[in-house]
Design a protein around this motif. Structure first.
Motif, PDB file in Angstrom:
ATOM      1  N   MET A   1      50.249  41.933  61.665  1.00  0.00           N
ATOM      2  CA  MET A   1      50.097  41.463  60.291  1.00  0.00           C
ATOM      3  C   MET A   1      51.026  40.269  60.040  1.00  0.00           C
ATOM      4  N   MET A   2      50.625  39.449  59.112  1.00  0.00           N
ATOM      5  CA  MET A   2      51.362  38.226  58.842  1.00  0.00           C
ATOM      6  C   MET A   2      52.442  38.475  57.807  1.00  0.00           C
ATOM      7  N   ALA A   3      53.654  37.942  58.052  1.00  0.00           N
ATOM      8  CA  ALA A   3      54.761  38.115  57.120  1.00  0.00           C
ATOM      9  C   ALA A   3      54.574  37.234  55.893  1.00  0.00           C
ATOM     10  N   ARG A   4      55.270  37.602  54.795  1.00  0.00           N
ATOM     11  CA  ARG A   4      55.213  36.803  53.577  1.00  0.00           C
ATOM     12  C   ARG A   4      56.128  35.579  53.675  1.00  0.00           C
ATOM     13  N   SER A   5      57.041  35.588  54.636  1.00  0.00           N
ATOM     14  CA  SER A   5      57.880  34.421  54.895  1.00  0.00           C
ATOM     15  C   SER A   5      57.862  34.156  56.397  1.00  0.00           C
ATOM     16  N   LEU A   6      58.118  32.897  56.758  1.00  0.00           N
ATOM     17  CA  LEU A   6      58.044  32.501  58.158  1.00  0.00           C
ATOM     18  C   LEU A   6      59.263  31.667  58.521  1.00  0.00           C
ATOM     19  N   GLN A   7      59.497  31.553  59.813  1.00  0.00           N
ATOM     20  CA  GLN A   7      60.558  30.674  60.297  1.00  0.00           C
ATOM     21  C   GLN A   7      60.115  30.034  61.604  1.00  0.00           C
ATOM     22  N   SER A 194      48.524  48.520  51.318  1.00  0.00           N
ATOM     23  CA  SER A 194      48.111  48.092  52.656  1.00  0.00           C
ATOM     24  C   SER A 194      48.502  46.643  52.921  1.00  0.00           C
ATOM     25  N   LEU A 195      48.550  45.836  51.857  1.00  0.00           N
ATOM     26  CA  LEU A 195      48.931  44.429  51.977  1.00  0.00           C
ATOM     27  C   LEU A 195      50.428  44.209  51.810  1.00  0.00           C
ATOM     28  N   CYS A 203      48.753  50.178  37.208  1.00  0.00           N
ATOM     29  CA  CYS A 203      47.972  49.396  38.184  1.00  0.00           C
ATOM     30  C   CYS A 203      46.533  49.310  37.687  1.00  0.00           C
ATOM     31  N   ASP A 204      46.324  48.434  36.700  1.00  0.00           N
ATOM     32  CA  ASP A 204      44.974  48.247  36.172  1.00  0.00           C
ATOM     33  C   ASP A 204      44.349  46.990  36.791  1.00  0.00           C
ATOM     34  N   LEU A 205      43.118  46.700  36.413  1.00  0.00           N
ATOM     35  CA  LEU A 205      42.404  45.588  37.032  1.00  0.00           C
ATOM     36  C   LEU A 205      43.085  44.246  36.785  1.00  0.00           C
ATOM     37  N   ASP A 206      43.551  44.005  35.557  1.00  0.00           N
ATOM     38  CA  ASP A 206      44.179  42.724  35.242  1.00  0.00           C
ATOM     39  C   ASP A 206      45.413  42.499  36.098  1.00  0.00           C
ATOM     40  N   ARG A 207      46.288  43.496  36.160  1.00  0.00           N
ATOM     41  CA  ARG A 207      47.527  43.336  36.945  1.00  0.00           C
ATOM     42  C   ARG A 207      47.233  43.272  38.440  1.00  0.00           C
ATOM     43  N   PHE A 208      46.266  44.041  38.879  1.00  0.00           N
ATOM     44  CA  PHE A 208      45.862  43.990  40.288  1.00  0.00           C
ATOM     45  C   PHE A 208      45.402  42.584  40.663  1.00  0.00           C
ATOM     46  N   MET A 209      44.558  41.996  39.822  1.00  0.00           N
ATOM     47  CA  MET A 209      44.069  40.650  40.098  1.00  0.00           C
ATOM     48  C   MET A 209      45.199  39.630  40.107  1.00  0.00           C
ATOM     49  N   ASP A 210      46.165  39.781  39.204  1.00  0.00           N
ATOM     50  CA  ASP A 210      47.309  38.869  39.175  1.00  0.00           C
ATOM     51  C   ASP A 210      48.094  38.928  40.481  1.00  0.00           C
ATOM     52  N   VAL A 211      48.368  40.152  40.949  1.00  0.00           N
ATOM     53  CA  VAL A 211      49.156  40.313  42.181  1.00  0.00           C
ATOM     54  C   VAL A 211      48.415  39.715  43.378  1.00  0.00           C
ATOM     55  N   LEU A 216      47.988  36.600  47.946  1.00  0.00           N
ATOM     56  CA  LEU A 216      47.141  36.707  49.129  1.00  0.00           C
ATOM     57  C   LEU A 216      46.873  35.307  49.682  1.00  0.00           C
ATOM     58  N   HIS A 217      47.608  34.962  50.739  1.00  0.00           N
ATOM     59  CA  HIS A 217      47.522  33.628  51.331  1.00  0.00           C
ATOM     60  C   HIS A 217      47.146  33.672  52.810  1.00  0.00           C
ATOM     61  N   PHE A 218      46.629  34.795  53.277  1.00  0.00           N
ATOM     62  CA  PHE A 218      46.282  34.925  54.685  1.00  0.00           C
ATOM     63  C   PHE A 218      44.973  35.685  54.782  1.00  0.00           C
ATOM     64  N   PRO A 219      44.221  35.492  55.860  1.00  0.00           N
ATOM     65  CA  PRO A 219      42.900  36.114  55.959  1.00  0.00           C
ATOM     66  C   PRO A 219      42.967  37.633  55.879  1.00  0.00           C
ATOM     67  N   THR A 220      42.182  38.187  54.978  1.00  0.00           N
ATOM     68  CA  THR A 220      42.176  39.626  54.720  1.00  0.00           C
ATOM     69  C   THR A 220      40.738  40.106  54.659  1.00  0.00           C
ATOM     70  N   VAL A 221      40.466  41.189  55.377  1.00  0.00           N
ATOM     71  CA  VAL A 221      39.120  41.751  55.403  1.00  0.00           C
ATOM     72  C   VAL A 221      39.191  43.197  54.921  1.00  0.00           C
ATOM     73  N   ILE A 222      38.461  43.489  53.850  1.00  0.00           N
ATOM     74  CA  ILE A 222      38.393  44.851  53.324  1.00  0.00           C
ATOM     75  C   ILE A 222      37.084  45.475  53.793  1.00  0.00           C
ATOM     76  N   LEU A 223      37.200  46.565  54.550  1.00  0.00           N
ATOM     77  CA  LEU A 223      36.061  47.251  55.134  1.00  0.00           C
ATOM     78  C   LEU A 223      35.720  48.450  54.250  1.00  0.00           C
ATOM     79  N   LEU A 224      34.583  48.403  53.593  1.00  0.00           N
ATOM     80  CA  LEU A 224      34.177  49.445  52.651  1.00  0.00           C
ATOM     81  C   LEU A 224      33.143  50.352  53.303  1.00  0.00           C
ATOM     82  N   ASP A 225      33.586  51.534  53.712  1.00  0.00           N
ATOM     83  CA  ASP A 225      32.681  52.463  54.381  1.00  0.00           C
ATOM     84  C   ASP A 225      32.043  53.407  53.369  1.00  0.00           C
ATOM     85  N   GLU A 226      30.756  53.650  53.544  1.00  0.00           N
ATOM     86  CA  GLU A 226      29.996  54.544  52.660  1.00  0.00           C
ATOM     87  C   GLU A 226      30.003  54.046  51.215  1.00  0.00           C
TER      88      GLU A 226
END
Length: 369
Positions: A1-7, A194-195, A203-211, A216-226
């Motif tokens: 996984m990719m870190a939030r900071s790099l060097q 997970s991120l 943790c409502d929709l508005d705050r979730f979307m803000d976060v 989210l600055h790196f490729p992320t794939v959400i796999l929705l089963d069923e």
């Protein structure tokens, strides 16, 4: 996984320190002024100290450097998950989904298309459609695990280099049959945790979307089963919820977010049949229809048996299974057991056909593409 900071990796610091002058900047301050960063951020970057992910990428670009190449990557410190010993390994699995890539066979066409959608920006969404027990969940697990599984835990020649910078990707597997995923807050918290992102209260929709939008600055794939379970049984996952996810993927994450879902029918039809009208279900441009394996894929699977089958047995298994993965698993399990027990009769065929009966729907007419 990719870190939030790099060097910058130690071996590249000398090259990076010389980059400003090579790009026409007489001083670190002039670079900082031109790019709009503080001098301390520029100094930290040039000296190999950690800086914010986005700042790292922007500075690298400004100096003509490939940020993926110069970034320091943490060595693997976590031991690999223990693998079953040879005596305990089950070469054929007839119940649970396949989670270890070495036991997954076939689906080459689908894998090529799916990874092609996910290796470039913007990441694109996909739906995997197939009959019950056709291998949809196993395919999701394979997408998630194949690029990060150590080579020694794969079969010889098994392809794993599907993505050019696989270490940058986040994969989130969501099983909508899991009761914890069936409430809005529970699912939103799970995605943020997970991120490795801060979970707001509430943790409502508005705050979730803000976060997500801010971090989210790196490729992320959400796999929705069923996904059908989420639509049929989870009233909290309403149209507003799905519209939020669509908005994130299309407008707020710079092409870094994609969804791959599984369903027995098209997402639009599934939504319509369950009383949903969210445009989320219109964003799946590519659909993979899971049918039987090709005969070469099925033969490769059969050949993985620790005790070789006769060509007569192989042909019978191919014919009776019609190359469906689960039916192959069942028949190969029965044949291997009979060989291990040194049984010299064809009782295994009768037992295999009996075990197959509950999955007879797989042998009905093929799912139309």
């Amino acid at each position: 996984m990719m870190a939030r900071s790099l060097q910058v990796a130690p071996e590249y610091i000398k090259k990076v320190k010389s980059a400003p002058q090579l790009n026409g900047y007489p001083s670190q301050q002039s670079l900082a002024t031109d790019i709009g960063f503080s001098l301390s951020t520029v100094k930290s970057f040039l000296s190999g100290k950690t800086v914010d992910y986005l700042n790292f990428v922007e500075l690298s670009k400004k100096l003509g450097l490939e940020w993926q190449n110069i970034a320091y990557k943490e060595p693997e410190t976590q031991p690999n998950k223990p693998q079953p010993t040879d005596g305990e390994a089950s070469p054929f699995i007839t119940g649970a989904p396949i989670t270890q890539p070495r036991y997954f066979f076939g689906r080459e066409k689908e894998l090529k298309r799916l990874f092609n959608l996910l290796k470039r920006h913007p990441l694109q969404n996909a739906a995997i459609i197939g009959k019950k027990r056709s291998g949809k969940t196993s395919l999701l697990h394979y997408l998630k695990n194949i690029t990060t599984t150590p080579v020694e835990q794969l079969r010889p020649e098994q392809k794993s280099d599907w993505l050019p910078h696989r270490e940058n990707y986040y994969w989130i597997f969501v099983d909508l049959q899991d009761a914890r995923m069936q409430s809005r807050e529970g699912l939103l918290k799970y995605i943020l945790e997970s991120l490795k992102m801060q979970v707001p209260t509430p943790c409502d929709l508005d705050r979730f979307m803000d976060v997500i939008s801010d971090n989210l600055h790196f490729p992320t794939v959400i796999l929705l089963d069923e996904i059908g379970v989420g639509l049929q049984r989870c009233p909290e996952l309403d149209d507003g919820f799905w519209e939020c996810l669509r908005s994130l993927a299309t407008n707020h994450t710079d092409g870094n977010l994609a969804f791959v879902l599984t369903t027995p029918e098209s997402p639009i039809e599934m939504a319509r049949n369950t009383g949903h009208s969210s445009p989320f279900f219109n964003i799946f441009g590519y659909t993979a229809y899971l049918g039987a394996l090709t005969q070469p894929e099925a033969r490769e699977f059969i050949a993985s048996s620790p005790i070789a089958f006769t060509e007569e047995d192989v042909e019978w298994i191919l014919t009776q299974s019609c190359c469906w993965p689960l039916l192959l698993q069942i028949l190969c399990t029965e044949r291997l057991f009979s060989l291990e027990q040194r049984e010299n009769n064809d009782n295994w065929r009768e037992e295999g056909l009996q075990q197959m009966k509950k999955y007879a729907h797989l042998l009905d007419s093929e799912l139309a593409e």
